[in-house]
Motif scaffolding. Sequence first.
Motif, PDB file in Angstrom:
ATOM      1  N   SER A  30      58.780   2.305 -44.015  1.00  0.00           N
ATOM      2  CA  SER A  30      57.988   3.530 -43.964  1.00  0.00           C
ATOM      3  C   SER A  30      56.519   3.158 -44.137  1.00  0.00           C
ATOM      4  CB  SER A  30      58.410   4.528 -45.037  1.00  0.00           C
ATOM      5  OG  SER A  30      58.141   4.020 -46.328  1.00  0.00           O
ATOM      6  N   ILE A  31      55.653   4.076 -43.778  1.00  0.00           N
ATOM      7  CA  ILE A  31      54.212   3.889 -43.944  1.00  0.00           C
ATOM      8  C   ILE A  31      53.679   5.030 -44.778  1.00  0.00           C
ATOM      9  CG2 ILE A  31      51.986   3.623 -42.816  1.00  0.00           C
ATOM     10  CD1 ILE A  31      53.423   2.666 -40.316  1.00  0.00           C
ATOM     11  N   SER A  32      53.011   4.719 -45.866  1.00  0.00           N
ATOM     12  CA  SER A  32      52.429   5.784 -46.682  1.00  0.00           C
ATOM     13  C   SER A  32      51.078   6.169 -46.080  1.00  0.00           C
ATOM     14  CB  SER A  32      52.316   5.343 -48.141  1.00  0.00           C
ATOM     15  OG  SER A  32      51.552   4.156 -48.257  1.00  0.00           O
ATOM     16  N   HIS A  33      50.021   5.556 -46.518  1.00  0.00           N
ATOM     17  CA  HIS A  33      48.704   5.880 -45.991  1.00  0.00           C
ATOM     18  C   HIS A  33      48.382   5.037 -44.756  1.00  0.00           C
ATOM     19  CE1 HIS A  33      46.847   8.502 -49.123  1.00  0.00           C
ATOM     20  NE2 HIS A  33      47.835   8.017 -49.819  1.00  0.00           N
ATOM     21  N   MET A  34      47.689   5.661 -43.811  1.00  0.00           N
ATOM     22  CA  MET A  34      47.081   4.950 -42.702  1.00  0.00           C
ATOM     23  C   MET A  34      45.616   5.355 -42.661  1.00  0.00           C
ATOM     24  SD  MET A  34      49.918   5.182 -39.658  1.00  0.00           S
ATOM     25  CE  MET A  34      49.302   3.724 -38.773  1.00  0.00           C
ATOM     26  N   GLY A  35      44.769   4.438 -42.260  1.00  0.00           N
ATOM     27  CA  GLY A  35      43.362   4.766 -42.269  1.00  0.00           C
ATOM     28  C   GLY A  35      42.582   4.057 -41.187  1.00  0.00           C
ATOM     29  N   TRP A  36      41.452   4.642 -40.858  1.00  0.00           N
ATOM     30  CA  TRP A  36      40.477   4.030 -39.954  1.00  0.00           C
ATOM     31  C   TRP A  36      39.254   3.630 -40.780  1.00  0.00           C
ATOM     32  CZ3 TRP A  36      41.562   2.662 -35.125  1.00  0.00           C
ATOM     33  CH2 TRP A  36      42.586   3.327 -34.447  1.00  0.00           C
ATOM     34  N   TYR A  37      38.808   2.433 -40.573  1.00  0.00           N
ATOM     35  CA  TYR A  37      37.604   1.917 -41.205  1.00  0.00           C
ATOM     36  C   TYR A  37      36.691   1.386 -40.105  1.00  0.00           C
ATOM     37  CZ  TYR A  37      40.027   2.085 -45.683  1.00  0.00           C
ATOM     38  OH  TYR A  37      40.691   2.512 -46.814  1.00  0.00           O
ATOM     39  N   ARG A  38      35.403   1.248 -40.426  1.00  0.00           N
ATOM     40  CA  ARG A  38      34.489   0.667 -39.449  1.00  0.00           C
ATOM     41  C   ARG A  38      33.524  -0.269 -40.148  1.00  0.00           C
ATOM     42  NH1 ARG A  38      31.095   6.135 -37.709  1.00  0.00           N
ATOM     43  NH2 ARG A  38      29.832   6.308 -39.614  1.00  0.00           N
ATOM     44  N   GLN A  39      33.010  -1.197 -39.360  1.00  0.00           N
ATOM     45  CA  GLN A  39      32.107  -2.193 -39.923  1.00  0.00           C
ATOM     46  C   GLN A  39      31.075  -2.606 -38.887  1.00  0.00           C
ATOM     47  OE1 GLN A  39      34.063  -5.777 -41.336  1.00  0.00           O
ATOM     48  NE2 GLN A  39      32.479  -6.085 -42.892  1.00  0.00           N
ATOM     49  N   VAL A  40      29.843  -2.723 -39.343  1.00  0.00           N
ATOM     50  CA  VAL A  40      28.763  -3.271 -38.522  1.00  0.00           C
ATOM     51  C   VAL A  40      28.306  -4.569 -39.181  1.00  0.00           C
ATOM     52  CG1 VAL A  40      28.049  -1.039 -37.647  1.00  0.00           C
ATOM     53  CG2 VAL A  40      26.995  -1.931 -39.723  1.00  0.00           C
ATOM     54  N   PRO A  41      27.726  -5.475 -38.401  1.00  0.00           N
ATOM     55  CA  PRO A  41      27.311  -6.763 -38.966  1.00  0.00           C
ATOM     56  C   PRO A  41      26.368  -6.586 -40.146  1.00  0.00           C
ATOM     57  CG  PRO A  41      27.265  -6.866 -36.592  1.00  0.00           C
ATOM     58  CD  PRO A  41      27.534  -5.431 -36.952  1.00  0.00           C
ATOM     59  N   GLY A  42      26.647  -7.301 -41.209  1.00  0.00           N
ATOM     60  CA  GLY A  42      25.779  -7.273 -42.375  1.00  0.00           C
ATOM     61  C   GLY A  42      26.076  -6.163 -43.356  1.00  0.00           C
ATOM     62  N   LYS A  43      27.044  -5.316 -43.034  1.00  0.00           N
ATOM     63  CA  LYS A  43      27.394  -4.213 -43.928  1.00  0.00           C
ATOM     64  C   LYS A  43      28.869  -4.286 -44.297  1.00  0.00           C
ATOM     65  CE  LYS A  43      23.893  -0.815 -42.604  1.00  0.00           C
ATOM     66  NZ  LYS A  43      23.659   0.606 -42.234  1.00  0.00           N
ATOM     67  N   GLU A  44      29.204  -3.625 -45.401  1.00  0.00           N
ATOM     68  CA  GLU A  44      30.596  -3.588 -45.828  1.00  0.00           C
ATOM     69  C   GLU A  44      31.406  -2.644 -44.936  1.00  0.00           C
ATOM     70  OE1 GLU A  44      30.015  -4.461 -50.631  1.00  0.00           O
ATOM     71  OE2 GLU A  44      30.937  -2.600 -49.945  1.00  0.00           O
ATOM     72  N   ARG A  45      32.696  -2.923 -44.881  1.00  0.00           N
ATOM     73  CA  ARG A  45      33.595  -2.052 -44.151  1.00  0.00           C
ATOM     74  C   ARG A  45      33.654  -0.708 -44.883  1.00  0.00           C
ATOM     75  NH1 ARG A  45      39.027  -4.871 -42.061  1.00  0.00           N
ATOM     76  NH2 ARG A  45      37.358  -6.286 -41.333  1.00  0.00           N
ATOM     77  N   GLU A  46      33.577   0.391 -44.138  1.00  0.00           N
ATOM     78  CA  GLU A  46      33.573   1.705 -44.764  1.00  0.00           C
ATOM     79  C   GLU A  46      34.715   2.564 -44.226  1.00  0.00           C
ATOM     80  OE1 GLU A  46      30.115   4.070 -43.938  1.00  0.00           O
ATOM     81  OE2 GLU A  46      30.383   3.973 -41.778  1.00  0.00           O
TER      82      GLU A  46
END
Length: 120
Positions: A30-46
């Motif tokens: 089963s899968i509980s949480h699923m999420g989308w994250y994004r990242q640009v060079p030099g920054k943390e994934r958000e």
Amino acid sequence: QVQLVESGGGLVQAGGSLRLSCAASGSIFSISHMGWYRQVPGKERELVADIDKRGRTEYGDSVKGRFTVSRDNAKNMMYLQMNLLKPGDTAVYFCNAHVKGYSGDFSSYWGQGTQVTVSS
């Protein structure tokens, strides 16, 4: 093992729309949480958006009202409808899933990412 594969990224003009998909496959109980994250060079994934298996959602402040996350539990799929895109949305978008394996253990998995570029 579990694999996550994103698709649907690309180049779009500001104000346009894109729909991202994430397909999960492998040893999944089963899968509980699923999420989308994004990242640009030099920054943390958000965090962009998160959805649990009951459909409850959470969004990052910068995308509220423009992006919509959804999932199909039967197919182990997650989607991100992105409307009114802005140049600031340009990033690599990653899919994440918290998966319960058949052993009963939970593990977190990431996809390889898909590039979204919004031109002004």
